[in-house]
Design an enzyme around this catalytic site. Structure first.
Site, PDB file in Angstrom:
ATOM      1  CG  ASN A   1      33.853  42.079  47.387  1.00  0.00           C
ATOM      2  OD1 ASN A   1      33.314  42.290  48.471  1.00  0.00           O
ATOM      3  ND2 ASN A   1      33.263  42.347  46.250  1.00  0.00           N
TER       4      ASN A   1
ATOM      5  CB  CYS B   1      35.978  33.363  41.360  1.00  0.00           C
ATOM      6  SG  CYS B   1      37.551  33.741  42.159  1.00  0.00           S
TER       7      CYS B   1
ATOM      8  CD  GLU C   1      34.393  45.537  43.257  1.00  0.00           C
ATOM      9  OE1 GLU C   1      34.006  46.676  42.902  1.00  0.00           O
ATOM     10  OE2 GLU C   1      33.716  44.497  43.088  1.00  0.00           O
ATOM     11  CG  ASN C   2      42.757  49.194  42.561  1.00  0.00           C
ATOM     12  OD1 ASN C   2      42.995  49.847  41.548  1.00  0.00           O
ATOM     13  ND2 ASN C   2      43.407  49.385  43.692  1.00  0.00           N
ATOM     14  CB  ALA C   3      40.270  52.807  40.006  1.00  0.00           C
TER      15      ALA C   3
ATOM     16  CB  CYS D   1      38.183  31.984  45.772  1.00  0.00           C
ATOM     17  SG  CYS D   1      38.379  33.773  45.809  1.00  0.00           S
TER      18      CYS D   1
ATOM     19  CB  CYS E   1      37.571  37.004  45.901  1.00  0.00           C
ATOM     20  SG  CYS E   1      37.254  36.988  44.145  1.00  0.00           S
TER      21      CYS E   1
ATOM     22  CE1 TYR F   1      36.786  49.196  37.194  1.00  0.00           C
ATOM     23  CE2 TYR F   1      35.914  47.883  35.395  1.00  0.00           C
ATOM     24  CZ  TYR F   1      35.858  49.018  36.182  1.00  0.00           C
ATOM     25  OH  TYR F   1      34.887  49.952  35.969  1.00  0.00           O
TER      26      TYR F   1
ATOM     27  CD  GLU G   1      35.108  33.797  48.045  1.00  0.00           C
ATOM     28  OE1 GLU G   1      35.458  34.985  47.892  1.00  0.00           O
ATOM     29  OE2 GLU G   1      34.263  33.249  47.319  1.00  0.00           O
TER      30      GLU G   1
HETATM   31  N1  THU Z   1      33.894  38.133  44.372  1.00  0.00           N
HETATM   32  C1  THU Z   1      34.260  37.614  45.595  1.00  0.00           C
HETATM   33  O1  THU Z   1      34.628  38.343  46.519  1.00  0.00           O
HETATM   34  N2  THU Z   1      34.214  36.283  45.745  1.00  0.00           N
HETATM   35  C2  THU Z   1      33.856  35.414  44.771  1.00  0.00           C
HETATM   36  O2  THU Z   1      33.987  34.217  44.942  1.00  0.00           O
HETATM   37  C3  THU Z   1      33.275  35.893  43.518  1.00  0.00           C
HETATM   38  C4  THU Z   1      33.477  37.337  43.258  1.00  0.00           C
HETATM   39  C5  THU Z   1      33.959  39.572  44.209  1.00  0.00           C
HETATM   40  C6  THU Z   1      34.994  40.033  43.238  1.00  0.00           C
HETATM   41  C7  THU Z   1      34.426  41.361  42.809  1.00  0.00           C
HETATM   42  O3  THU Z   1      34.795  42.347  43.774  1.00  0.00           O
HETATM   43  C8  THU Z   1      32.933  41.168  42.899  1.00  0.00           C
HETATM   44  O4  THU Z   1      32.725  40.038  43.712  1.00  0.00           O
HETATM   45  C9  THU Z   1      32.272  40.963  41.557  1.00  0.00           C
HETATM   46  O5  THU Z   1      32.906  39.977  40.828  1.00  0.00           O
END
Ligand code: THU
Length: 142
Positions: free
Chosen positions: A48, A90, A50-52, A93, A59, A54, A61
């Site tokens: 995963n 999620c 992330e970014n400031a 994904c 993810c 949000y 996957e």
């Molecule tokens: N996240 C994933 O990488 N995969 C998932 O299936 C669920 C969530 C990440 C997204 C975010 O960076 C962090 O987990 C919290 O939600």
């Protein structure tokens, strides 16, 4: 559905665990590693990012799937998703995985590499919307 050999399974779990260290998750601190096995027996990993801002994060996957597809792969046998506590993919994904086949196996591992759940994309996303849904004659249910 393709059954994984023990060796493939262990390699894939290991790849997801190792990828996890590269997760960029300074906001959630929830580190996710994914490893996707192609029918050509290659492994594409993802984390995963992330970014400031949000919603701009992505993810693990989807990173793995997009890396693979951008290298010419479209057939996937299995994906391992590794998190601290065995969290499941999620909705976005699940949808992206479904695009490339409902038979792909999804293995949910914890941070020790113990597989806590194992199911197909079909089981993860029942009644999925797919290419067939876009054809003219597809019946639309109310
Ligand atoms: N996240 C994933 O990488 N995969 C998932 O299936 C669920 C969530 C990440 C997204 C975010 O960076 C962090 O987990 C919290 O939600």
């Amino acid at each position: 559905m393709t059954n994984l050999t023990d060796e493939q399974r262990q390699k894939l779990i290991q790849a997801a665990l190792e990828a996890r260290r590269w997760a960029y998750a300074p906001y959630s601190h929830y580190h996710v590693g994914a490893a996707l096995l192609t029918s050509s027996n290659r492994i594409y990993d993802g984390v995963n990012v992330e970014n400031a801002a949000y919603p701009d994060g992505i993810c693990a996957e989807r990173v793995a799937v997009f890396k693979a597809v951008s290298e010419g792969e479209r057939e996937f046998t299995a994906i391992v998703v590794a998190t601290q506590n065995g969290g499941t993919p999620c909705g976005s994904c699940r949808q992206v995985l479904a695009e490339f086949g409902l038979d792909t196996m999804v293995l949910i591992a914890d941070e020790s590499g113990v597989v806590q759940q194992e199911m197909s994309v079909r089981e993860l996303l029942p009644g999925s919307f797919g290419a067939a849904s876009l054809t003219k004659n597809e019946k639309r249910k109310a």
